[in-house]
Motif scaffolding. Structure first.
Motif, PDB file in Angstrom:
ATOM      1  N   GLY A   1      52.918  32.944  33.693  1.00 33.14           N
ATOM      2  CA  GLY A   1      52.024  31.851  34.045  1.00 33.14           C
ATOM      3  C   GLY A   1      50.881  31.669  33.058  1.00 33.14           C
ATOM      4  O   GLY A   1      50.487  30.547  32.738  1.00 33.14           O
ATOM      5  N   TRP A   2      50.363  32.768  32.567  1.00 29.01           N
ATOM      6  CA  TRP A   2      49.221  32.736  31.652  1.00 29.01           C
ATOM      7  C   TRP A   2      49.572  32.069  30.332  1.00 29.01           C
ATOM      8  O   TRP A   2      48.705  31.507  29.660  1.00 29.01           O
ATOM      9  CB  TRP A   2      48.714  34.162  31.434  1.00 29.01           C
ATOM     10  CG  TRP A   2      47.348  34.235  30.847  1.00 29.01           C
ATOM     11  CD1 TRP A   2      47.034  34.463  29.539  1.00 29.01           C
ATOM     12  CD2 TRP A   2      46.098  34.080  31.531  1.00 29.01           C
ATOM     13  NE1 TRP A   2      45.676  34.471  29.379  1.00 29.01           N
ATOM     14  CE2 TRP A   2      45.074  34.236  30.582  1.00 29.01           C
ATOM     15  CE3 TRP A   2      45.755  33.829  32.850  1.00 29.01           C
ATOM     16  CZ2 TRP A   2      43.735  34.150  30.914  1.00 29.01           C
ATOM     17  CZ3 TRP A   2      44.419  33.744  33.182  1.00 29.01           C
ATOM     18  CH2 TRP A   2      43.426  33.897  32.213  1.00 29.01           C
ATOM     19  N   ARG A   3      50.850  32.084  29.971  1.00 28.76           N
ATOM     20  CA  ARG A   3      51.259  31.495  28.690  1.00 28.76           C
ATOM     21  C   ARG A   3      50.917  30.021  28.611  1.00 28.76           C
ATOM     22  O   ARG A   3      50.617  29.503  27.543  1.00 28.76           O
ATOM     23  CB  ARG A   3      52.746  31.705  28.443  1.00 28.76           C
ATOM     24  CG  ARG A   3      53.630  30.927  29.391  1.00 28.76           C
ATOM     25  CD  ARG A   3      55.077  31.159  29.137  1.00 28.76           C
ATOM     26  NE  ARG A   3      55.812  30.753  30.330  1.00 28.76           N
ATOM     27  CZ  ARG A   3      57.064  30.987  30.512  1.00 28.76           C
ATOM     28  NH1 ARG A   3      57.761  31.619  29.594  1.00 28.76           N
ATOM     29  NH2 ARG A   3      57.660  30.584  31.602  1.00 28.76           N
ATOM     30  N   TYR A   4      50.987  29.319  29.748  1.00 27.66           N
ATOM     31  CA  TYR A   4      50.659  27.896  29.752  1.00 27.66           C
ATOM     32  C   TYR A   4      49.198  27.680  29.394  1.00 27.66           C
ATOM     33  O   TYR A   4      48.869  26.770  28.628  1.00 27.66           O
ATOM     34  CB  TYR A   4      50.979  27.269  31.112  1.00 27.66           C
ATOM     35  CG  TYR A   4      52.449  27.328  31.446  1.00 27.66           C
ATOM     36  CD1 TYR A   4      53.372  26.567  30.722  1.00 27.66           C
ATOM     37  CD2 TYR A   4      52.921  28.151  32.459  1.00 27.66           C
ATOM     38  CE1 TYR A   4      54.726  26.616  31.013  1.00 27.66           C
ATOM     39  CE2 TYR A   4      54.278  28.212  32.753  1.00 27.66           C
ATOM     40  CZ  TYR A   4      55.176  27.442  32.033  1.00 27.66           C
ATOM     41  OH  TYR A   4      56.497  27.507  32.310  1.00 27.66           O
ATOM     42  N   LEU A   5      48.328  28.500  29.937  1.00 27.68           N
ATOM     43  CA  LEU A   5      46.904  28.402  29.613  1.00 27.68           C
ATOM     44  C   LEU A   5      46.677  28.655  28.123  1.00 27.68           C
ATOM     45  O   LEU A   5      45.935  27.913  27.467  1.00 27.68           O
ATOM     46  CB  LEU A   5      46.093  29.396  30.456  1.00 27.68           C
ATOM     47  CG  LEU A   5      44.597  29.416  30.194  1.00 27.68           C
ATOM     48  CD1 LEU A   5      43.965  28.093  30.610  1.00 27.68           C
ATOM     49  CD2 LEU A   5      43.957  30.578  30.917  1.00 27.68           C
ATOM     50  N   VAL A   6      47.328  29.678  27.590  1.00 29.16           N
ATOM     51  CA  VAL A   6      47.177  30.008  26.170  1.00 29.16           C
ATOM     52  C   VAL A   6      47.655  28.849  25.302  1.00 29.16           C
ATOM     53  O   VAL A   6      46.948  28.426  24.370  1.00 29.16           O
ATOM     54  CB  VAL A   6      47.941  31.309  25.811  1.00 29.16           C
ATOM     55  CG1 VAL A   6      47.939  31.542  24.309  1.00 29.16           C
ATOM     56  CG2 VAL A   6      47.347  32.494  26.537  1.00 29.16           C
ATOM     57  N   ILE A   7      48.818  28.314  25.601  1.00 24.03           N
ATOM     58  CA  ILE A   7      49.374  27.231  24.785  1.00 24.03           C
ATOM     59  C   ILE A   7      48.514  25.976  24.885  1.00 24.03           C
ATOM     60  O   ILE A   7      48.233  25.325  23.879  1.00 24.03           O
ATOM     61  CB  ILE A   7      50.842  26.947  25.166  1.00 24.03           C
ATOM     62  CG1 ILE A   7      51.721  28.108  24.711  1.00 24.03           C
ATOM     63  CG2 ILE A   7      51.327  25.643  24.552  1.00 24.03           C
ATOM     64  CD1 ILE A   7      53.149  28.045  25.193  1.00 24.03           C
ATOM     65  N   ILE A   8      48.055  25.647  26.084  1.00 30.06           N
ATOM     66  CA  ILE A   8      47.209  24.460  26.255  1.00 30.06           C
ATOM     67  C   ILE A   8      45.891  24.629  25.511  1.00 30.06           C
ATOM     68  O   ILE A   8      45.464  23.726  24.768  1.00 30.06           O
ATOM     69  CB  ILE A   8      46.984  24.159  27.755  1.00 30.06           C
ATOM     70  CG1 ILE A   8      48.282  23.656  28.377  1.00 30.06           C
ATOM     71  CG2 ILE A   8      45.853  23.158  27.953  1.00 30.06           C
ATOM     72  CD1 ILE A   8      48.267  23.599  29.894  1.00 30.06           C
ATOM     73  N   LEU A   9      45.229  25.777  25.687  1.00 32.74           N
ATOM     74  CA  LEU A   9      43.963  26.013  24.982  1.00 32.74           C
ATOM     75  C   LEU A   9      44.155  26.000  23.464  1.00 32.74           C
ATOM     76  O   LEU A   9      43.338  25.429  22.736  1.00 32.74           O
ATOM     77  CB  LEU A   9      43.343  27.336  25.419  1.00 32.74           C
ATOM     78  CG  LEU A   9      42.660  27.348  26.774  1.00 32.74           C
ATOM     79  CD1 LEU A   9      42.261  28.771  27.160  1.00 32.74           C
ATOM     80  CD2 LEU A   9      41.442  26.433  26.790  1.00 32.74           C
ATOM     81  N   LEU A  10      45.227  26.619  23.004  1.00 30.10           N
ATOM     82  CA  LEU A  10      45.503  26.665  21.570  1.00 30.10           C
ATOM     83  C   LEU A  10      45.760  25.265  21.026  1.00 30.10           C
ATOM     84  O   LEU A  10      45.242  24.894  19.955  1.00 30.10           O
ATOM     85  CB  LEU A  10      46.689  27.586  21.288  1.00 30.10           C
ATOM     86  CG  LEU A  10      46.991  27.937  19.841  1.00 30.10           C
ATOM     87  CD1 LEU A  10      45.779  28.553  19.161  1.00 30.10           C
ATOM     88  CD2 LEU A  10      48.167  28.903  19.790  1.00 30.10           C
ATOM     89  N   LEU A  11      46.508  24.479  21.749  1.00 28.26           N
ATOM     90  CA  LEU A  11      46.805  23.107  21.328  1.00 28.26           C
ATOM     91  C   LEU A  11      45.543  22.248  21.317  1.00 28.26           C
ATOM     92  O   LEU A  11      45.288  21.518  20.349  1.00 28.26           O
ATOM     93  CB  LEU A  11      47.867  22.504  22.255  1.00 28.26           C
ATOM     94  CG  LEU A  11      48.431  21.154  21.873  1.00 28.26           C
ATOM     95  CD1 LEU A  11      49.114  21.224  20.512  1.00 28.26           C
ATOM     96  CD2 LEU A  11      49.425  20.689  22.924  1.00 28.26           C
ATOM     97  N   VAL A  12      44.742  22.353  22.364  1.00 32.85           N
ATOM     98  CA  VAL A  12      43.501  21.578  22.437  1.00 32.85           C
ATOM     99  C   VAL A  12      42.534  22.006  21.330  1.00 32.85           C
ATOM    100  O   VAL A  12      41.917  21.155  20.672  1.00 32.85           O
ATOM    101  CB  VAL A  12      42.852  21.711  23.840  1.00 32.85           C
ATOM    102  CG1 VAL A  12      41.451  21.131  23.858  1.00 32.85           C
ATOM    103  CG2 VAL A  12      43.720  21.051  24.897  1.00 32.85           C
ATOM    104  N   ALA A  13      42.397  23.303  21.100  1.00 34.98           N
ATOM    105  CA  ALA A  13      41.501  23.793  20.046  1.00 34.98           C
ATOM    106  C   ALA A  13      41.977  23.342  18.667  1.00 34.98           C
ATOM    107  O   ALA A  13      41.165  22.937  17.821  1.00 34.98           O
ATOM    108  CB  ALA A  13      41.404  25.315  20.102  1.00 34.98           C
ATOM    109  N   PHE A  14      43.291  23.387  18.448  1.00 33.71           N
ATOM    110  CA  PHE A  14      43.848  22.947  17.165  1.00 33.71           C
ATOM    111  C   PHE A  14      43.584  21.460  16.945  1.00 33.71           C
ATOM    112  O   PHE A  14      43.111  21.051  15.876  1.00 33.71           O
ATOM    113  CB  PHE A  14      45.346  23.254  17.099  1.00 33.71           C
ATOM    114  CG  PHE A  14      46.043  22.606  15.948  1.00 33.71           C
ATOM    115  CD1 PHE A  14      45.815  23.037  14.653  1.00 33.71           C
ATOM    116  CD2 PHE A  14      46.912  21.547  16.153  1.00 33.71           C
ATOM    117  CE1 PHE A  14      46.455  22.429  13.574  1.00 33.71           C
ATOM    118  CE2 PHE A  14      47.553  20.934  15.096  1.00 33.71           C
ATOM    119  CZ  PHE A  14      47.320  21.371  13.800  1.00 33.71           C
ATOM    120  N   ILE A  15      43.886  20.646  17.951  1.00 36.12           N
ATOM    121  CA  ILE A  15      43.692  19.199  17.826  1.00 36.12           C
ATOM    122  C   ILE A  15      42.213  18.874  17.649  1.00 36.12           C
ATOM    123  O   ILE A  15      41.843  18.034  16.817  1.00 36.12           O
ATOM    124  CB  ILE A  15      44.299  18.459  19.040  1.00 36.12           C
ATOM    125  CG1 ILE A  15      45.826  18.555  18.993  1.00 36.12           C
ATOM    126  CG2 ILE A  15      43.849  17.003  19.083  1.00 36.12           C
ATOM    127  CD1 ILE A  15      46.527  18.072  20.248  1.00 36.12           C
TER     128      ILE A  15
END
Length: 146
Positions: A11-25
Motif C-alpha cells: 500500500g505504501w508504494r502508491y504514496l511513494v510513487i505519487i509523492l515522487l511523481l509530484v516532486a519530479f513534476i
C-alpha cells in the motif's frame, strides 16, 4: 506479522510513487519556468525522502523475513526478488537521498529544481523499470497491483 508488513509495503508504494511523481513534476516545472524554490518544494522533497525510506525499511523487513536472499538465482522470479528488485529499489532510494541532499546545497532556485528533477526523475525511471521487470518475470501480477 509477515502479511501485515507485506500489505503495508504494497500500500505504501502508491504514496511513494505519487509523492515522487509530484516532486519530479514540480521540480521540472520550477526549472523550466524559472520559479522560486519555496518552502513547499522543500517539504514535498523531504516527505518524498521520508516515504521512500519507510518503504525501504518495510521492504528490508519483508526481504529478510521471507528469506528471499536464499532464493535460487537460476529461477527468474526468485532471482528477481533476490537480487534485481532490491538492487533497483536501493539505487532508486540512494538517488532520492542524494538528490535531496544536493538540492540543499544548491545556491540558486534553478539549481535546486534541476537537481531534484534529475535525481528524482532517475529514481522514478528506475522504479517504473523495476515494476515492468516484475510483470515480465511474474505475468500473474500487473503494473500497479498484486
Amino acid at each position: 506479522m509477515y502479511e501485515i508488513l507485506k500489505s503495508a509495503h504494497s500500500g505504501w508504494r502508491y504514496l511513494v510513487i505519487i509523492l515522487l511523481l509530484v516532486a519530479f513534476i514540480s521540480a521540472l516545472m520550477g526549472y523550466v519556468g524559472k520559479k522560486p524554490y519555496t518552502e513547499g518544494n522543500r517539504k514535498l522533497n523531504v516527505f518524498t525522502l521520508i516515504s521512500s525510506h519507510i518503504q525501504l525499511l518495510l521492504g528490508l523487513a519483508i526481504y529478510f523475513m521471507h528469506d528471499w536472499y536464499k532464493g535460487d538465482s537460476s529461477v527468474a522470479i526468485q532471482r528477481y526478488w533476490k537480487m534485481e528488485h532490491i538492487s533497483m529499489m536501493l539505487i532508486a532510494i540512494v538517488l532520492i537521498t542524494v538528490g535531496n541532499a544536493r538540492s540543499k546545497r544548491g545556491t540558486t532556485a534553478l539549481a535546486k529544481h534541476k537537481t531534484i528533477a534529475i535525481f528524482f526523475g532517475l529514481a522514478l525511471l528506475l522504479i517504473v523499470g523495476a515494476i515492468f521487470a516484475m510483470v515480465k518475470v511474474d505475468p500473474s501480477r500487473h503494473f500497479f497491483g498484486m
